[in-house]
Design an enzyme around this catalytic site. Structure first.
Site, PDB file in Angstrom:
ATOM      1  CG  ASP A  19     -18.280  -7.332  35.009  1.00 29.36           C
ATOM      2  OD1 ASP A  19     -19.480  -7.122  35.274  1.00 29.36           O
ATOM      3  OD2 ASP A  19     -17.446  -6.406  34.868  1.00 29.36           O
TER       4      ASP A  19
ATOM      5  CD  GLU B 274     -21.981  -1.721  35.067  1.00 33.74           C
ATOM      6  OE1 GLU B 274     -21.763  -1.511  36.275  1.00 33.74           O
ATOM      7  OE2 GLU B 274     -21.106  -2.208  34.292  1.00 33.74           O
TER       8      GLU B 274
ATOM      9  CD  GLU C 176     -21.922  -5.738  37.951  1.00 31.10           C
ATOM     10  OE1 GLU C 176     -20.993  -6.519  37.645  1.00 31.10           O
ATOM     11  OE2 GLU C 176     -22.188  -4.719  37.290  1.00 31.10           O
TER      12      GLU C 176
ATOM     13  CG  ASP D  47     -21.917  -2.649  28.980  1.00 28.58           C
ATOM     14  OD1 ASP D  47     -22.788  -3.052  29.785  1.00 28.58           O
ATOM     15  OD2 ASP D  47     -21.154  -1.691  29.226  1.00 28.58           O
TER      16      ASP D  47
END
Length: 380
Positions: A102, A134, A162, A72
């Site tokens: 991201d 998330e 990340e 997401d």
């Protein structure tokens, strides 16, 4: 590099904003993996509008490595993008698009590695774990971890991609997000003492939060920035008109706690203050007065030992022992809580995340490919 870029172009094309379904992206990944003879396991949400994906390559009877990413992305609403956010645009060595940093850039590199993983004779397995939601509280990965927790063999390492500019990160703070609803009693403002002003009592609670936050500064850890646990109120609303004593007020606050500190302790202290100091005065005027607390989201912090096998592995893969921490949260603490040692290391920078014209550099994507190939060589 060309494979990673092509996969990133496809992934960015799926609008997986957290409010939307991620099933189109998951179906693409499932089919892509199937084309390389890799089976996928999907773990759906209750409404079956979203899913986690888990796939394994190599001998699953021994501990392996999880390559984990969330599918997401945050909204683009109201942001002044100069390029289409859900199309990949290359300019001056940068790849623009929502999620490039991201964290679809990392996912693209992981998927690009699949043909080489399948062709290799692996001593240990590589697992691919993709989650949903998330960005709204690390919600989706929990059902995936519930499944993994029941497996007889746990992975030896999870690498969450990340954006850290591919610097190995061993720690981040935990977070608790709470909502407080204050219900008082309305009346004409000319007779204000006959009512219970919900805004004023909410303000008293927010002031107490500030005092709690000041005390949290006493315990510091220089590895973090800021080096102490923090509390902040981010949203507040209440009242109808200036000449009406407001009956209702709501505010949302968050606690970002150093690893080893319990953010719930802050909420418990505020709840005790509300029940013992504020609510009795409110109910002395109106018995219907109430203060309610609701948890919005929570995830634990992460602090992996720098001398652990997990730290040694990520140092070998990325070629650096300059371990660090990050201010933002990840799913890492949740993996760690079920017994999977976790580090955070991925391409791009969070300085670009969540902003208009988000990007990852071509150089960072290539460096991520290199890191993953180093991992592959270590597993042969």
């Amino acid at each position: 590099m060309s494979r990673s870029r092509a996969l990133l172009q496809t992934l960015v094309g799926f609008d997986t904003t957290s409010r939307e379904s991620n099933l189109q992206l998951i179906a693409f990944v499932r089919d892509y993996l199937a084309s390389h003879c890799v089976a996928s396991e999907l773990i759906y949400n209750e409404a079956r509008t979203k899913a986690n994906l888990f796939a394994s390559i190599g001998p699953v009877e021994v501990p392996g490595i999880v390559l984990s990413g969330h599918t997401d992305v945050v909204p683009v609403d109201g942001q002044p993008w100069s390029v289409p956010p859900f199309e990949l645009t290359e300019r001056d060595g940068r790849l623009f698009g929502r999620g490039t940093a991201d964290m679809k850039g990392y996912i693209a590199c992981v998927l690009a590695l699949v043909p080489a993983l399948v062709a290799a004779t692996l001593r240990r397995p590589v697992h691919i774990a993709l989650s949903y939601d998330e960005e709204v509280g690390c919600l989706g990965v929990r059902s995936l971890l519930s499944v993994l927790a029941q497996r007889p063999v746990k992975p030896m390492l999870c690498i969450i991609g990340e954006p850290t500019e591919l610097k190995p990160v061993l720690g981040h703070k935990g977070k608790l997000a709470m909502r407080c609803d204050v219900h008082g009693a309305a009346c004409h403002s000319a007779y204000a003492p006959h009512g219970v002003n919900a805004i004023e009592h909410a303000a008293e609670l927010i002031g107490e939060l500030g005092r709690i936050g000041q005390r949290l500064r006493d315990k510091q850890d220089a590895r973090f920035d800021p080096p102490f646990s923090t509390v902040q109120t981010g949203v507040i609303g209440g009242g109808k008109a200036l000449n009406i004593v407001p009956a209702d007020c709501r505010f949302d606050f968050e606690v970002r706690a150093l690893p080893g500190q319990a953010p719930q302790a802050v909420a418990d202290e505020l709840r005790a203050y509300a029940e013992q100091q504020v609510l009795p005065r409110m109910q002395a005027v109106s018995a219907q007065s109430a203060i309610r607390f609701t948890e919005l989201s929570a995830y634990p912090g992460l602090m992996t030992d720098q001398h652990s096998e997990a730290a040694e592995l990520i140092a070998a893969f990325c070629g650096s022992r300059a371990f660090g921490t990050v201010a933002f949260g990840t799913e890492g603490g949740l993996f760690d809580a079920v017994g999977i040692p976790t580090v955070v290391c991925g391409p791009g920078s969070m300085d670009q995340g969540h902003k208009p014209d988000e990007f990852v550099s071509v150089a960072q994507l290539a460096q991520c490919d290199q890191m993953l190939h180093s991992m592959l060589n270590a597993l042969r």
